[in-house]
Design a protein around this motif. Sequence first.
Motif, PDB file in Angstrom:
ATOM      1  N   THR A   1       0.828  -1.204   0.000  1.00 27.65           N
ATOM      2  CA  THR A   1       0.000   0.000   0.000  1.00 27.65           C
ATOM      3  C   THR A   1       0.862   1.252   0.000  1.00 27.65           C
ATOM      4  N   ALA A   2       0.228   2.369  -0.366  1.00 25.15           N
ATOM      5  CA  ALA A   2       0.872   3.677  -0.326  1.00 25.15           C
ATOM      6  C   ALA A   2       0.100   4.556   0.649  1.00 25.15           C
ATOM      7  N   ASN A   3       0.823   5.366   1.392  1.00 22.54           N
ATOM      8  CA  ASN A   3       0.200   6.303   2.318  1.00 22.54           C
ATOM      9  C   ASN A   3      -0.053   7.611   1.568  1.00 22.54           C
ATOM     10  N   LEU A   4      -1.293   7.797   1.132  1.00 25.90           N
ATOM     11  CA  LEU A   4      -1.652   9.017   0.411  1.00 25.90           C
ATOM     12  C   LEU A   4      -2.032  10.149   1.368  1.00 25.90           C
ATOM     13  N   SER A   5      -2.282   9.819   2.638  1.00 25.57           N
ATOM     14  CA  SER A   5      -2.735  10.848   3.576  1.00 25.57           C
ATOM     15  C   SER A   5      -1.588  11.554   4.308  1.00 25.57           C
ATOM     16  N   ALA A   6      -0.356  11.128   4.071  1.00 22.03           N
ATOM     17  CA  ALA A   6       0.795  11.771   4.712  1.00 22.03           C
ATOM     18  C   ALA A   6       1.964  11.853   3.727  1.00 22.03           C
ATOM     19  N   PRO A   7       1.820  12.703   2.701  1.00 18.40           N
ATOM     20  CA  PRO A   7       2.873  12.794   1.685  1.00 18.40           C
ATOM     21  C   PRO A   7       4.159  13.426   2.215  1.00 18.40           C
ATOM     22  N   ILE A   8       5.238  13.077   1.557  1.00 17.77           N
ATOM     23  CA  ILE A   8       6.530  13.721   1.789  1.00 17.77           C
ATOM     24  C   ILE A   8       6.596  14.882   0.799  1.00 17.77           C
ATOM     25  N   VAL A   9       6.807  16.087   1.310  1.00 14.89           N
ATOM     26  CA  VAL A   9       6.912  17.276   0.466  1.00 14.89           C
ATOM     27  C   VAL A   9       8.364  17.733   0.510  1.00 14.89           C
ATOM     28  N   ILE A  10       8.971  17.840  -0.669  1.00 15.58           N
ATOM     29  CA  ILE A  10      10.389  18.191  -0.746  1.00 15.58           C
ATOM     30  C   ILE A  10      10.571  19.409  -1.650  1.00 15.58           C
ATOM     31  N   ASN A  11      11.294  20.400  -1.128  1.00 14.45           N
ATOM     32  CA  ASN A  11      11.768  21.500  -1.963  1.00 14.45           C
ATOM     33  C   ASN A  11      13.068  20.978  -2.568  1.00 14.45           C
ATOM     34  N   ILE A  12      12.964  20.506  -3.784  1.00 11.44           N
ATOM     35  CA  ILE A  12      14.083  19.828  -4.434  1.00 11.44           C
ATOM     36  C   ILE A  12      15.230  20.803  -4.755  1.00 11.44           C
ATOM     37  N   GLU A  13      14.889  22.065  -4.894  1.00 10.33           N
ATOM     38  CA  GLU A  13      15.891  23.093  -5.188  1.00 10.33           C
ATOM     39  C   GLU A  13      16.752  23.395  -3.954  1.00 10.33           C
ATOM     40  N   ASP A  14      16.097  23.592  -2.801  1.00  9.51           N
ATOM     41  CA  ASP A  14      16.815  23.951  -1.582  1.00  9.51           C
ATOM     42  C   ASP A  14      17.079  22.760  -0.667  1.00  9.51           C
ATOM     43  N   LYS A  15      16.643  21.553  -1.088  1.00  9.49           N
ATOM     44  CA  LYS A  15      16.902  20.302  -0.365  1.00  9.49           C
ATOM     45  C   LYS A  15      16.340  20.327   1.061  1.00  9.49           C
ATOM     46  N   LEU A  16      15.081  20.728   1.160  1.00  9.60           N
ATOM     47  CA  LEU A  16      14.371  20.728   2.435  1.00  9.60           C
ATOM     48  C   LEU A  16      13.132  19.863   2.300  1.00  9.60           C
ATOM     49  N   GLY A  17      12.830  19.050   3.319  1.00 11.81           N
ATOM     50  CA  GLY A  17      11.679  18.171   3.233  1.00 11.81           C
ATOM     51  C   GLY A  17      10.891  18.102   4.521  1.00 11.81           C
ATOM     52  N   LYS A  18       9.663  17.628   4.378  1.00 14.49           N
ATOM     53  CA  LYS A  18       8.780  17.466   5.533  1.00 14.49           C
ATOM     54  C   LYS A  18       7.678  16.487   5.167  1.00 14.49           C
TER      55      LYS A  18
END
Length: 147
Positions: free
Chosen positions: A106-123
């Motif tokens: 399964t995939a967790n669609l309710s808690a995505p990983i959001v990444i600023n790929i330019e500045d290399k920051l994620g949450k």
Amino acid sequence: MEIMTRDFGRLEIAESDIIIFKSGLPGFENLEEFVLLPLGEESPFIVMQSVDNPDIAFVTVEPGNLIQNYEFEISDKTEKELEIKKVSDVLILNIITLKNEIKKSTANLSAPIVINIEDKLGKQVILDDSRYQVRYKIFAPVEEVAE
């Protein structure tokens, strides 16, 4: 720099490829540095590997490979934390839970990983959106074709 990984063994990575999760991930708050490693050339899956702990790695996938029209709003607070300036700098990934029987993964669609790929920051963002499941089946059952 060299890191040890669960799935790929010892790897050389560029420090500029490290994505910083300032608050870690839920359940892994002490791990702040991850690197994205494609699972294979033709694979849609990406391993999000902890830089500090070789045993912590998450198989992820971009949601467009699973469903159409996956959309949600990022709060102003998250936008500021990730220093997002434009939408094209954002990479969205969903964590896959692999099961012994692969077709039950399964995939967790309710808690995505959001990444600023330019500045290399994620949450990892927890959505308050009933449209998206925590355990979305990534392999739909194969329907038999009538002859």
